[in-house]
Design an enzyme around this catalytic site. Sequence first.
Site, PDB file in Angstrom:
ATOM      1  N   TYR A 101      37.088  55.214  45.309  1.00 17.74           N
ATOM      2  CA  TYR A 101      35.652  55.236  45.015  1.00 17.74           C
ATOM      3  C   TYR A 101      35.310  53.987  44.218  1.00 17.74           C
ATOM      4  O   TYR A 101      35.977  53.683  43.226  1.00 17.74           O
ATOM      5  CB  TYR A 101      35.290  56.484  44.195  1.00 17.74           C
ATOM      6  CG  TYR A 101      33.849  56.483  43.744  1.00 17.74           C
ATOM      7  CD1 TYR A 101      32.878  57.120  44.503  1.00 17.74           C
ATOM      8  CD2 TYR A 101      33.458  55.807  42.586  1.00 17.74           C
ATOM      9  CE1 TYR A 101      31.546  57.083  44.119  1.00 17.74           C
ATOM     10  CE2 TYR A 101      32.129  55.762  42.204  1.00 17.74           C
ATOM     11  CZ  TYR A 101      31.178  56.402  42.969  1.00 17.74           C
ATOM     12  OH  TYR A 101      29.863  56.358  42.604  1.00 17.74           O
ATOM     13  N   GLU A 185      27.319  51.691  46.328  1.00 18.00           N
ATOM     14  CA  GLU A 185      28.431  52.632  46.212  1.00 18.00           C
ATOM     15  C   GLU A 185      29.217  52.663  47.514  1.00 18.00           C
ATOM     16  O   GLU A 185      28.615  52.678  48.585  1.00 18.00           O
ATOM     17  CB  GLU A 185      27.870  54.038  45.921  1.00 18.00           C
ATOM     18  CG  GLU A 185      28.939  55.101  45.775  1.00 18.00           C
ATOM     19  CD  GLU A 185      28.319  56.497  45.698  1.00 18.00           C
ATOM     20  OE1 GLU A 185      28.220  57.046  44.588  1.00 18.00           O
ATOM     21  OE2 GLU A 185      27.930  57.029  46.758  1.00 18.00           O
TER      22      GLU A 185
END
Length: 376
Positions: A101, A185
Amino acid sequence: MDLYEHQAREVFKGYGIAVPDAAVADHPKEARRAAELLGGRVVVKAQVKTGGRGKAGGVKLAADPAAAEITARQILGMDIKGHTVRRVMLAQPVDIQDEFYVSYVLDRAAGMFLAIASAEGGMDIEEVAATRPEAVARIPVDPAGGVTEAKAAEIAAAAGLPPETADVLVRLWQVLVGEDALLVEVNPLVRTADGAILALDGKVTVDDNARFRQARWDDASEAHGGDPLEAAAAAKGLTYVKLDGQVGVIGNGAGLVMSTLDVVAGRGARPANFLDIGGGASAQVMADGLDVILSDPDVKAVLVNVFGGITACDAVAEGIVRALDAVHLTQPLVVRLDGNNAARGRAILDARAHPLVEQVTTMDGAAARAAQLATR
Ligand code: GDP
Ligand code: MN
């Protein structure tokens, strides 16, 4: 403004971040053709501006073009958290070895950006952050310095990411700056079996204040992040923001409405929206506002909080009375009128004697009553 995954993918590609080959389709047949061009086996992905598509059944592997058509037919039209799927992306499947992530997000309080990264990416990053915060690195990024190679190496090391992800971290920062983004993201950023680093999913939030120079993403039908209630409210010219609670809120003046949200929260419920009817508070605006609020299935009670200034409370009460004739009230309505001509306003509402309408004279008392009705 959020970009769709397929738009984010295009942006990433333009900045030299590796992404799987992909195409978009609005129809199952088109999905089949796209799958043929992509080599047969594809991942079919719902294009909606909300996360958690995987868990909602909006990300599925299809073994061949025929399966891609069937899967696209299932996913198109699906509802994911209130967003209807109108388009799918077909992507070449990737042999995932590790999922990471990474994101950059504006930290308004600190006047900085924040790099957030974890070696445990994938679908459950929120859960990782909640249960094992130590597995998620949070590194401040000074916008003046940006993310240099050294900074990227620092972020990767702090999160336990392999050093070869540093290049993507630098490029992702360039995306943020170049696209005027408040958030970028990638989840998951993956390492494939043969060692390549690929962005498999992307979210980019472009600062609305920069839209004048990022106009290529503008799409009238997609203003308001695709939220159907916000779009309906905007069409009626209302200043409405959807929130996730159960108390619908209408008030006059942004400051008063914001305080009303706080007082509702202080009384143990959560506001379902922000709606400022402004200075006029005509019957039409009141009816339009109630209409939008009552079409939110989460709303269990509505709080109208008006402090009469230039707009007198009797005019507001007339507006509410006419709105009650125009809108089918399905949930209790708590009204607090104070200020200019409050007594006359209250008398008008009393005379209407609607069984679902109650008046409370103080803001705190009205919020408490609305919270009680919404959470009983
Ligand atoms: P999200 O649920 O909305 O975040 O959608 P994602 O695009 O992140 O997909 C959810 C999950 O599906 C990912 O975390 C991956 O585990 C999996 N996934 C997506 N694309 C592929 C792929 O090409 N190959 C494999 N094996 N898994 C994939
Ligand atoms: Mn994802």
